[in-house]
Design an enzyme around this catalytic site. Structure first.
Site, PDB file in Angstrom:
ATOM      1  N   TYR A 153       0.727  -1.123  -0.119  1.00  0.00           N
ATOM      2  CA  TYR A 153       0.093  -0.056   0.088  1.00  0.00           C
ATOM      3  C   TYR A 153       0.622   1.063   0.520  1.00  0.00           C
ATOM      4  CZ  TYR A 153      -3.023   3.419   1.525  1.00  0.00           C
ATOM      5  OH  TYR A 153      -4.395   4.907   1.888  1.00  0.00           O
TER       6      TYR A 153
ATOM      7  N   TRP B 235       1.242   6.146  -1.918  1.00  0.00           N
ATOM      8  CA  TRP B 235       1.410   6.602  -3.664  1.00  0.00           C
ATOM      9  C   TRP B 235       1.802   6.390  -4.398  1.00  0.00           C
ATOM     10  CZ3 TRP B 235      -1.471  11.154  -4.288  1.00  0.00           C
ATOM     11  CH2 TRP B 235      -2.831  11.763  -3.059  1.00  0.00           C
TER      12      TRP B 235
END
Length: 800
Positions: free
Chosen positions: A125, A127
């Protein structure tokens, strides 16, 4: 990796000055280079509000914390998995790419052979960096799916609670917001509840033209629209556009909204006709507000005692919202907390009681603060990414053990407690037993709560592989470190805009890779080759050919669908570097839930009743003590004035003024922890992260701006630099999210000497419904540091 087969991977060794169009989370820009070295960044001419962080991007590849060659933890080389307890306390040894990739492939192969895919954590997980081919998370998961799969996750750290409750309340996780053109024409009041759009709209999951930022700034001095910010911290947005600030205590949003609802009911300002026609559950919620359910009337006086907002201000706000066309722009901060499902649900109830949902410029929107929510979408085709959902290419020899999916924010709990069974949104799930962690495209040591607990759990798996560009804490807790190039050192392609689909940009390579770093595609292709999966992984395509394929696929969709915006041939796009989509008239004047409001029977919501749900029979049937069936106010145990855990609270008190409540908002100097390697000095006082503290609280503790202070909770302690300011309410302190974790032993105590806020936050689930993360509602001690301040070392490479 095979040589580039197409001209979009250019020869970069000609010594000259040049400008190269590329894209970042902070927007499109021209990378300025001289003699092959980055010298600056010029914003794209059609960026509505260029990010101030662009000026730092040119220095990113040259950061001192850059990973320049493959590295392996020394004890791991010597003792393998038996050395896992040394993660985070070990030196690193440089090795060749062949050696590092062989070690990584061996760890992957042996884990699947001995335990199967249920032993692999590869969700990674984060960006990541923009780019649809060098999408590190998609590439990792593509590889692991070819091996047989990995542990799936649900929800996100950003929106777990709100994304779980809104389908119950409104039938959709993330409703499209009423368009800004409609707001600017009709709205009279904007309530920025728990958000700071000028900070969070500076970035996008892909890249951005900052339309939302420009619009928010236009509200300053608006002749009709008045803005109000409800927040324990005065947001930068409120300061810039002149909003009224209502400084509620952290975690008391529901109490404040209940006080407003009480006024609306008692003064006949609630829209009973709308509530009867378009909602279910209002009688139950109304009974709770008036105190018939629990004997506590949620009067403004009661709400004032909980929230710290004076009762007369609560009454005035209720009357003002009812008298004007009001848009509640609800942020994601309040839901990253214990019982985080309740504030957004209560906000829906408040908007429903005002009766303005479905009216032009009124109601509620939950994404105005993110990725230009509310701006009109473009008309072109959506660009895809390299596919991660591929079938296994090798036999899966072990049956799955445990549940196939877990809540993403329970990651540390999963690592630490295999076999544990928990409740999750109506299901019972069992944690798998993780033996391999492979992380790429994120930094869990910045975004996961209770960092010390994560650190311990991280030491349990047999092997940890990290593909990363910088020596952040995740890389420093890895066994095998694979140096990835930054987005400036490779070519890629990305859409512009998450919600609004503004176009497509070719991210042209600006400089040669630094040191021995490789692109993510090159790294995972090389691993696939060692695992015998090169053909299914690459499909015979080079990096450049994948870029062109994704574009041609989007172009084919535009031709087949009859869209007015048809993508040009590849050669034209390659030459232009960017395509911006027009916004059609049909996208103007959008009003969220307008059809439903007009005819709820003909346009039902996808809820259990087809209407806005204010009391959920489905949630009631689950019997969760931590998530009632209607919006309510449940006080977290680490909250102002709560004596539920008196022993814990007593441990947090000190003779210099008692405990304070931590708030951990987003920083305007970075994206989570991204850019911290080059912008850390922007966000520092006394060489470490800033802690904002109110003058009254600072005076009690003899703290002045510039002092080094110790901030501690039941979980750990950090050092920070004090800034005394009245922009944070009394009783609260602010340490911005995303500072790099720098653990050191200081005078026998384990301290994070840089100031990472998640050292202090609890790793408990928001509730059994969402199992979302908690980034707030922590009680802390704050005191002046009187010893010698240790040197921050996290922005330097670790020892070899």
């Amino acid at each position: 990796m095979a040589p580039a087969s197409h001209s979009i991977l250019p020869e970069l060794r000609i010594m000259t000055e040049r400008e190269t169009l590329t894209a970042s989370h902070w927007g499109l820009f021209y990378a300025l280079t001289k003699d092959g070295r980055l010298t600056g960044a010029r914003p794209f001419e059609k960026d509505c509000a260029p990010s101030p962080n662009l000026e730092d991007i040119a220095s990113l590849p040259y950061a001192e914390a850059r990973i320049l060659e493959p590295m392996v933890r020394r004890s791991f080389l010597e003792r393998g998995k038996d050395s896992r307890a040394d993660r985070g306390n070990d030196s690193y040894v440089p090795v060749s790419w062949d050696k590092a990739l062989d070690l990584a492939a061996d760890a992957i192969r042996s884990t699947y052979r001995d335990f199967g895919p249920s032993a692999v954590w590869g969700r990674s997980y984060g960006w990541k960096s923009p780019g649809s081919v060098n999408n590190s998370i998609a590439l990792l998961q593509r590889l692991l799916n070819l091996m047989g799969g990995y542990i799936e996750t649900g929800n996100s750290y950003s929106t777990a609670a709100i994304g779980t409750i809104l389908p119950y309340a409104l039938g959709i996780k993330d409703p499209r917001s009423t368009g800004w053109d409609t707001i600017l024409e009709h709205t009279e009041r904007i309530v920025l509840w728990g958000c700071d759009p000028l900070v969070t709209n500076d970035i996008d999951w892909t890249t951005t033209l900052h339309e939302g930022t420009e619009i928010f700034r236009s509200l300053k001095g608006h002749p009709r629209i008045r803005t109000i910010a409800v927040n324990p911290v005065c947001p930068r947005t409120a300061q810039e556009i002149g909003s009224q600030w209502i400084a509620a205590r952290p975690g008391t949003d529901c109490a404040l909204m209940l006080g407003i609802l009480y006024v609306l009911i008692k003064e006949n300002l609630a829209d009973e006709a709308f509530l009867s026609r378009c909602t279910t559950g209002w009688p139950e919620l109304r009974s709770y507000v008036l105190g018939d359910e629990d004997g506590i009337a949620k009067t403004p006086a009661w709400a004032a005692a909980e929230s710290g907002v004076p009762a007369h201000d609560i009454e005035a706000l209720a009357r003002d919202m009812a008298a004007h066309r009001t848009m509640i722009m609800f942020g994601w901060g309040p839901q990253r907390a214990r019982y985080g499902e309740l504030p957004p649900w209560m906000a829906v109830a408040l908007a429903a009681a005002l009766g303005q949902i479905g009216l032009p410029g009124g109601g509620i929107g939950t994404n105005y603060h993110y990725c230009n929510g509310g701006c009109p979408p473009g008309t072109g085709p959506q660009l895809g990414q390299i596919p991660s959902r591929v079938p296994p290419a090798v036999p899966v020899v072990h049956p799955w053990k445990g549940s196939r999916a877990v809540p993403v924010a329970r990651m540390a709990d999963v690592l630490a407690h295999p076999g544990k069974v928990i409740a999750w949104n109506g299901s019972r799930i069992e944690y798998p037993d993780v033996h391999l962690v492979f992380w790429a495209g994120g930094n869990p040591f910045a975004h996961h709560p209770d960092t010390r607990r994560l650190e311990e759990a991280w030491r349990r798996p047999d092997a940890v592989i990290v593909a990363e560009s910088f020596w952040n804490a995740t890389a420093r807790h890895a066994d095998i470190v694979l140096p990835a190039s930054t987005f400036l050192e490779r070519t890629d392609i990305t859409p512009i805009g998450t919600y609004i689909n503004d176009g497509i940009v070719l991210m042209k390579q600006a400089i040669d890779p630094i040191g021995g770093s490789k692109s993510d595609y090159a790294i995972f292709s090389a691993l696939a080759r060692r695992l015998g999966l090169e053909e299914p992984f690459t499909e015979g395509l080079t990096e450049a050919e994948w870029i062109r394929k994704l574009y041609e696929d989007a172009r084919s969709r535009s031709l087949a669908s009859g869209l007015k915006t048809l993508l040009p041939k590849w050669e034209s796009f390659e030459k232009a570097g960017v395509i911006l989509y027009p916004h059609e008239k049909k996208n103007e004047g959008y009003v969220a839930f307008a059809d439903f409001r007009r005819d709820p029977e003909a346009h039902p919501l996808k809820t259990e009743t087809g209407k806005i749900v204010l009391y959920s029979e489905r949630i009631a049937s689950l019997g969760y003590a931590d998530c009632p069936p209607h919006p309510a106010y449940l006080k977290p145990y680490e909250a102002y004035g709560n004596a539920e855990h008196a022993a814990d609270a007593a441990a947090l008190r000190n003779p210099e003024g008692g405990y304070l409540q931590l708030v951990s908002p987003k920083s305007d100097a970075r994206l989570h922890s991204q850019l911290n390697a080059v912008t850390f000095r922007k966000s520092q006082i006394a060489g470490r992260e800033i802690c904002l503290i109110n003058p009254a609280d600072a005076s009690l503790r003899n703290i002045a701006t510039g002092d080094v202070i110790r901030v501690s909770s039941l979980r750990g302690a950090i050092l920070a630099g004090a800034v005394v300011t009245d922009s944070v309410r009394p009783g609260a302190v602010v340490v911005h999210h995303g500072g790099w974790f720098d653990p050191q032993k200081v005078e026998g105590e384990a301290l994070d000497v840089h100031g990472s806020s998640n050292v202090l936050t609890p790793d408990d689930p928001a509730s059994s419904l969402s199992c979302g993360n908690i980034a707030s509602t922590a009680l802390v001690q704050v005191s002046k540091w009187t010893g010698t301040a240790p040197e921050v070392k996290v922005f330097e490479p670790p020892e070899n």
